[in-house]
Design a protein around this motif. Structure first.
Motif, mmCIF file in Angstrom:
data_model
loop_
_atom_site.group_PDB
_atom_site.id
_atom_site.type_symbol
_atom_site.label_atom_id
_atom_site.label_comp_id
_atom_site.label_asym_id
_atom_site.label_seq_id
_atom_site.Cartn_x
_atom_site.Cartn_y
_atom_site.Cartn_z
ATOM 1 N N SER A 238 11.702 -5.109 -4.995
ATOM 2 C CA SER A 238 11.304 -5.667 -3.690
ATOM 3 C C SER A 238 12.175 -6.854 -3.297
ATOM 4 O O SER A 238 11.653 -7.916 -2.931
ATOM 5 N N THR B 83 7.553 -13.014 -0.793
ATOM 6 C CA THR B 83 6.165 -13.241 -1.171
ATOM 7 C C THR B 83 6.123 -14.054 -2.458
ATOM 8 O O THR B 83 7.035 -13.968 -3.281
ATOM 9 N N SER C 179 3.705 -13.746 -4.675
ATOM 10 C CA SER C 179 3.062 -12.958 -5.728
ATOM 11 C C SER C 179 3.627 -11.541 -5.736
ATOM 12 O O SER C 179 3.721 -10.888 -4.698
ATOM 13 N N LYS C 180 4.004 -11.081 -6.917
ATOM 14 C CA LYS C 180 4.543 -9.736 -7.084
ATOM 15 C C LYS C 180 3.521 -8.799 -7.732
ATOM 16 O O LYS C 180 3.863 -7.701 -8.148
ATOM 17 N N ARG C 181 2.256 -9.233 -7.792
ATOM 18 C CA ARG C 181 1.262 -8.446 -8.518
ATOM 19 C C ARG C 181 1.083 -7.054 -7.947
ATOM 20 O O ARG C 181 0.918 -6.086 -8.693
ATOM 21 N N PHE D 282 3.225 -5.162 -6.505
ATOM 22 C CA PHE D 282 4.352 -4.306 -6.870
ATOM 23 C C PHE D 282 4.276 -3.895 -8.341
ATOM 24 O O PHE D 282 4.612 -2.766 -8.696
ATOM 25 N N GLN D 283 3.820 -4.822 -9.171
ATOM 26 C CA GLN D 283 3.639 -4.501 -10.582
ATOM 27 C C GLN D 283 2.525 -3.473 -10.760
ATOM 28 O O GLN D 283 2.628 -2.547 -11.577
#
Length: 291
Positions: A23, A28, A30-32, A34-35
């Motif tokens: 990404s 952003t 927070s990458k949560r 995407f994870q």
């Protein structure tokens, strides 16, 4: 009980799918999400039974799904490009040959963090699961075709069924008029008798050519040279001729490597046929003359 469940899961797995969600364009903190999406995709691809046969752990089909998120509304709507690749080992060699290399640029979907991915062969439920299932069946079908002539047919039919179910959706990539190079045309080509000769070539190329080269490189190469005229006969002017493009995308460099060690006469014949069949990569083949 735990050991039993693990054994059942191992038997059910057909793909050894590596999944990466990127990404770089999304700002952003927070990458949560995407994870979470990456984990859900990996669990879906590796946890689903795609083939009709029991595939041993060492026979799992190696593939990769690289999802590059290009837009996100901050909630559940995503736009992305999906790069799908698959390969299979060459007999008696420490080498994996590419079977599929496709970039799907028309991939919009909805996903909520923590959501499991639901799929049914009977109906179109969502674009995320439909696209992944489509490519899973294509991957399995191409692997089967490379080991046994036309044995990928039921999996290409399953991919075609997904295309049919998706005709009622508004998502791009499923309809003939969306593009000349999309999921619709990939399934159409693989199920169309016009390209049966290419599917037969894929079998001969791998089983009677590449798989023989570890024991007898000259014999394997001569087998491949003998079937090259099939490629020159492909109808590349036909609308939706996606399969030949994908074949050469996966194989052009490999073909150059194979014929780089051929005799001058054999090399010249290969250059003529490949340059005619695959003009987009003509410079690669012409470079063989200077080797």
């Amino acid at each position: 009980l735990i050991l039993f469940c693990c054994a059942v899961t191992a038997r059910a797995q057909d793909l050894n799918a590596r999944v990466q969600v990127l990404s770089p364009k999304i700002q952003t903190t927070s990458k949560r999400v995407f994870q979470s999406l990456e984990t859900a995709m990996k669990d879906f691809l590796n946890g689903h039974k795609w083939s009709a046969d029991q595939i041993l752990p060492q026979e799992h089909i190696n593939c990769s799904f690289i999802l590059n998120i290009t837009q996100w509304d901050g909630s559940s709507k995503f736009s992305a490009e999906l790069q799908v690749q698959s390969s299979r080992p060459v007999f008696n060699a420490n080498y994996n040959t590419t079977l599929l290399n496709v970039n799907d640029k028309d991939f919009d979907f909805i996903y909520n963090e923590g959501q499991s991915i639901d799929y049914s062969d009977q109906t179109f439920q969502n674009n995320l699961s439909a696209v992944m299932a489509f490519y899973a069946y294509i991957i399995v079908g191409m692997d089967y075709d490379s080991f046994s002539r036309f044995s990928g047919t039921p999996y290409f039919a399953a991919a075609q069924n997904i295309v049919t179910n998706a005709q009622s959706s508004s998502y791009k990539g499923w309809k003939a008029f969306d593009s000349n190079l999309n999921r619709y045309w990939l399934a159409e080509n693989l199920n169309n008798k016009v390209y049966a000769s290419l599917r037969g070539f894929i079998y001969d190329y791998h089983r009677n050519g590449l798989d023989m080269m570890a024991n007898n490189a000259s014999k394997g190469r001569k087998t491949i040279a003998g079937i090259l005229p099939v490629l020159a006969q492909l109808d590349r002017q036909r609308v939706g001729a996606m399969l030949p493009i994908l074949f050469f995308s996966a194989k052009s460099d490999e073909l150059v490597s194979i014929f780089s060690m051929a005799s001058q006469q054999e090399r010249a014949q290969a250059i003529n046929i490949l340059s005619q069949a695959d003009p987009a990569n003509g410079n690669k083949y012409q470079a063989l003359q200077r080797q």
